[in-house]
Design a protein around this motif. Structure first.
Motif, PDB file in Angstrom:
ATOM      1  N   GLY A  88      47.819  10.678  35.016  1.00 23.32           N
ATOM      2  CA  GLY A  88      48.932  11.584  35.248  1.00 23.32           C
ATOM      3  C   GLY A  88      49.231  12.529  34.099  1.00 23.32           C
ATOM      4  O   GLY A  88      50.376  12.916  33.899  1.00 23.32           O
ATOM      5  N   PHE A  89      48.213  12.921  33.341  1.00 22.13           N
ATOM      6  CA  PHE A  89      48.452  13.823  32.221  1.00 22.13           C
ATOM      7  C   PHE A  89      47.356  14.873  32.110  1.00 22.13           C
ATOM      8  O   PHE A  89      46.270  14.725  32.654  1.00 22.13           O
ATOM      9  CB  PHE A  89      48.567  13.062  30.902  1.00 22.13           C
ATOM     10  CG  PHE A  89      47.278  12.424  30.454  1.00 22.13           C
ATOM     11  CD1 PHE A  89      46.351  13.131  29.725  1.00 22.13           C
ATOM     12  CD2 PHE A  89      47.002  11.109  30.760  1.00 22.13           C
ATOM     13  CE1 PHE A  89      45.158  12.546  29.319  1.00 22.13           C
ATOM     14  CE2 PHE A  89      45.820  10.513  30.372  1.00 22.13           C
ATOM     15  CZ  PHE A  89      44.894  11.232  29.656  1.00 22.13           C
ATOM     16  N   ALA A  90      47.690  15.923  31.391  1.00 25.13           N
ATOM     17  CA  ALA A  90      46.734  16.951  30.993  1.00 25.13           C
ATOM     18  C   ALA A  90      46.718  16.942  29.470  1.00 25.13           C
ATOM     19  O   ALA A  90      47.775  17.029  28.839  1.00 25.13           O
ATOM     20  CB  ALA A  90      47.154  18.311  31.520  1.00 25.13           C
ATOM     21  N   ARG A  91      45.535  16.836  28.885  1.00 29.09           N
ATOM     22  CA  ARG A  91      45.437  16.745  27.426  1.00 29.09           C
ATOM     23  C   ARG A  91      44.490  17.824  26.909  1.00 29.09           C
ATOM     24  O   ARG A  91      43.367  17.971  27.390  1.00 29.09           O
ATOM     25  CB  ARG A  91      44.914  15.379  27.006  1.00 29.09           C
ATOM     26  CG  ARG A  91      44.804  15.251  25.486  1.00 29.09           C
ATOM     27  CD  ARG A  91      44.270  13.931  25.050  1.00 29.09           C
ATOM     28  NE  ARG A  91      42.896  13.800  25.530  1.00 29.09           N
ATOM     29  CZ  ARG A  91      42.340  12.660  25.874  1.00 29.09           C
ATOM     30  NH1 ARG A  91      43.029  11.546  25.845  1.00 29.09           N
ATOM     31  NH2 ARG A  91      41.095  12.610  26.278  1.00 29.09           N
ATOM     32  N   LEU A  92      44.973  18.567  25.934  1.00 31.06           N
ATOM     33  CA  LEU A  92      44.164  19.559  25.236  1.00 31.06           C
ATOM     34  C   LEU A  92      43.943  19.048  23.825  1.00 31.06           C
ATOM     35  O   LEU A  92      44.895  18.846  23.070  1.00 31.06           O
ATOM     36  CB  LEU A  92      44.863  20.920  25.210  1.00 31.06           C
ATOM     37  CG  LEU A  92      44.161  22.006  24.419  1.00 31.06           C
ATOM     38  CD1 LEU A  92      42.845  22.388  25.093  1.00 31.06           C
ATOM     39  CD2 LEU A  92      45.042  23.229  24.292  1.00 31.06           C
ATOM     40  N   ARG A  93      42.684  18.817  23.480  1.00 30.49           N
ATOM     41  CA  ARG A  93      42.338  18.296  22.154  1.00 30.49           C
ATOM     42  C   ARG A  93      41.456  19.308  21.451  1.00 30.49           C
ATOM     43  O   ARG A  93      40.444  19.743  21.985  1.00 30.49           O
ATOM     44  CB  ARG A  93      41.591  16.982  22.294  1.00 30.49           C
ATOM     45  CG  ARG A  93      41.192  16.375  20.965  1.00 30.49           C
ATOM     46  CD  ARG A  93      40.393  15.128  21.151  1.00 30.49           C
ATOM     47  NE  ARG A  93      41.253  14.089  21.707  1.00 30.49           N
ATOM     48  CZ  ARG A  93      40.799  12.942  22.192  1.00 30.49           C
ATOM     49  NH1 ARG A  93      39.509  12.695  22.211  1.00 30.49           N
ATOM     50  NH2 ARG A  93      41.621  12.048  22.679  1.00 30.49           N
ATOM     51  N   VAL A  94      41.855  19.684  20.231  1.00 40.16           N
ATOM     52  CA  VAL A  94      41.104  20.642  19.428  1.00 40.16           C
ATOM     53  C   VAL A  94      40.726  19.956  18.118  1.00 40.16           C
ATOM     54  O   VAL A  94      41.595  19.513  17.367  1.00 40.16           O
ATOM     55  CB  VAL A  94      41.936  21.912  19.140  1.00 40.16           C
ATOM     56  CG1 VAL A  94      41.132  22.898  18.324  1.00 40.16           C
ATOM     57  CG2 VAL A  94      42.412  22.547  20.430  1.00 40.16           C
ATOM     58  N   THR A 104      49.692  17.288  24.903  1.00 41.64           N
ATOM     59  CA  THR A 104      49.665  16.613  26.187  1.00 41.64           C
ATOM     60  C   THR A 104      50.871  17.029  27.009  1.00 41.64           C
ATOM     61  O   THR A 104      51.952  17.218  26.460  1.00 41.64           O
ATOM     62  CB  THR A 104      49.702  15.076  25.981  1.00 41.64           C
ATOM     63  OG1 THR A 104      48.651  14.710  25.091  1.00 41.64           O
ATOM     64  CG2 THR A 104      49.533  14.334  27.272  1.00 41.64           C
ATOM     65  N   CYS A 105      50.652  17.179  28.295  1.00 39.79           N
ATOM     66  CA  CYS A 105      51.776  17.404  29.208  1.00 39.79           C
ATOM     67  C   CYS A 105      51.512  16.610  30.477  1.00 39.79           C
ATOM     68  O   CYS A 105      50.367  16.263  30.779  1.00 39.79           O
ATOM     69  CB  CYS A 105      51.983  18.889  29.495  1.00 39.79           C
ATOM     70  SG  CYS A 105      50.766  19.656  30.566  1.00 39.79           S
ATOM     71  N   ALA A 106      52.579  16.326  31.186  1.00 40.11           N
ATOM     72  CA  ALA A 106      52.436  15.600  32.447  1.00 40.11           C
ATOM     73  C   ALA A 106      51.692  16.488  33.437  1.00 40.11           C
ATOM     74  O   ALA A 106      51.935  17.691  33.509  1.00 40.11           O
ATOM     75  CB  ALA A 106      53.798  15.216  32.988  1.00 40.11           C
ATOM     76  N   LEU A 107      50.777  15.902  34.181  1.00 41.01           N
ATOM     77  CA  LEU A 107      49.993  16.660  35.143  1.00 41.01           C
ATOM     78  C   LEU A 107      50.887  17.254  36.228  1.00 41.01           C
ATOM     79  O   LEU A 107      50.611  18.334  36.746  1.00 41.01           O
ATOM     80  CB  LEU A 107      48.908  15.775  35.750  1.00 41.01           C
ATOM     81  CG  LEU A 107      47.820  16.474  36.537  1.00 41.01           C
ATOM     82  CD1 LEU A 107      47.089  17.492  35.666  1.00 41.01           C
ATOM     83  CD2 LEU A 107      46.834  15.473  37.091  1.00 41.01           C
ATOM     84  N   SER A 108      51.986  16.584  36.523  1.00 42.05           N
ATOM     85  CA  SER A 108      52.911  17.110  37.528  1.00 42.05           C
ATOM     86  C   SER A 108      53.617  18.372  37.036  1.00 42.05           C
ATOM     87  O   SER A 108      54.067  19.185  37.843  1.00 42.05           O
ATOM     88  CB  SER A 108      53.943  16.049  37.906  1.00 42.05           C
ATOM     89  OG  SER A 108      54.663  15.645  36.748  1.00 42.05           O
ATOM     90  N   ASP A 109      53.715  18.555  35.719  1.00 46.31           N
ATOM     91  CA  ASP A 109      54.340  19.758  35.153  1.00 46.31           C
ATOM     92  C   ASP A 109      53.366  20.930  35.064  1.00 46.31           C
ATOM     93  O   ASP A 109      53.796  22.073  34.925  1.00 46.31           O
ATOM     94  CB  ASP A 109      54.890  19.485  33.750  1.00 46.31           C
ATOM     95  CG  ASP A 109      56.134  18.624  33.785  1.00 46.31           C
ATOM     96  OD1 ASP A 109      56.746  18.513  34.875  1.00 46.31           O
ATOM     97  OD2 ASP A 109      56.501  18.071  32.736  1.00 46.31           O
TER      98      ASP A 109
END
Length: 175
Positions: A88-94, A104-109
């Motif tokens: 249930g999340f979206a993660r951007l890693r650099v 990270t943000c909630a996938l629902s957002d």
């Protein structure tokens, strides 16, 4: 292959399933070209020192080290975007030479992904960026996916892939 295509960072989908979408940006070609140029310049500086011009060789080595260090800090950047329905999340890693940064943000957002043209101050100095749009209204947040000189066509393709994956989520919820 043109010079722009050679230097463009390859964006690729590493995993695309019903539950996980993962996009990766590894600028391997640009880093390899930069490392080869740095090694050639170091060899030139050492050859100058071996020829008897020690001061000039030291100046060349110092300049190559300084400029190469700054350039590699800009070029060596691994960007990973992972959208995971199960977690249930979206993660951007650099990951850079300076360390790792993660958002990270909630996938629902996560509403959508946009490709935004960012125009530079000089002619021909524009680039296309991927922007993750999270939330809506006053709580809207935009997360820019950092990339160095991505190919515009690849950015447009990945924008449609991510938005298509997100729309499958909405269709799955409504049915």
């Amino acid at each position: 292959m043109t010079l722009a295509e050679l230097l463009a960072d390859p964006l690729r989908v590493t995993q695309n399933s019903d539950t996980v979408l993962e996009i990766e940006n590894r600028p391997i070609r640009r880093a390899a070209i930069a490392a080869a140029a740095i090694l050639v310049a170091i060899a030139g500086g050492l050859a100058t020192m071996a020829d008897g011009a020690t001061g000039t060789g030291i100046i060349v080595l110092a300049m190559v080290g300084l400029i190469g260090w700054f350039y590699l800090h800009d070029v060596v950047r691994l960007t990973q975007l992972r959208l995971d329905r199960d977690a249930g999340f979206a993660r951007l890693r650099v990951t850079t030479l300076r360390g790792r940064h993660e958002e990270t943000c909630a996938l629902s957002d996560l509403r959508k992904v946009e490709s935004v043209a960012h125009y530079g101050t000089a002619a021909g100095n524009d680039e296309t960026r991927l922007v993750l749009v999270c939330g809506s209204g006053p709580e809207r947040r935009e997360i820019v996916m950092p990339m160095s000189r991505p190919d515009t066509e690849e950015v447009a393709h990945l924008t449609s892939v991510v938005n298509g994956w997100l729309s499958c989520r909405e269709q799955g919820v409504s049915s």
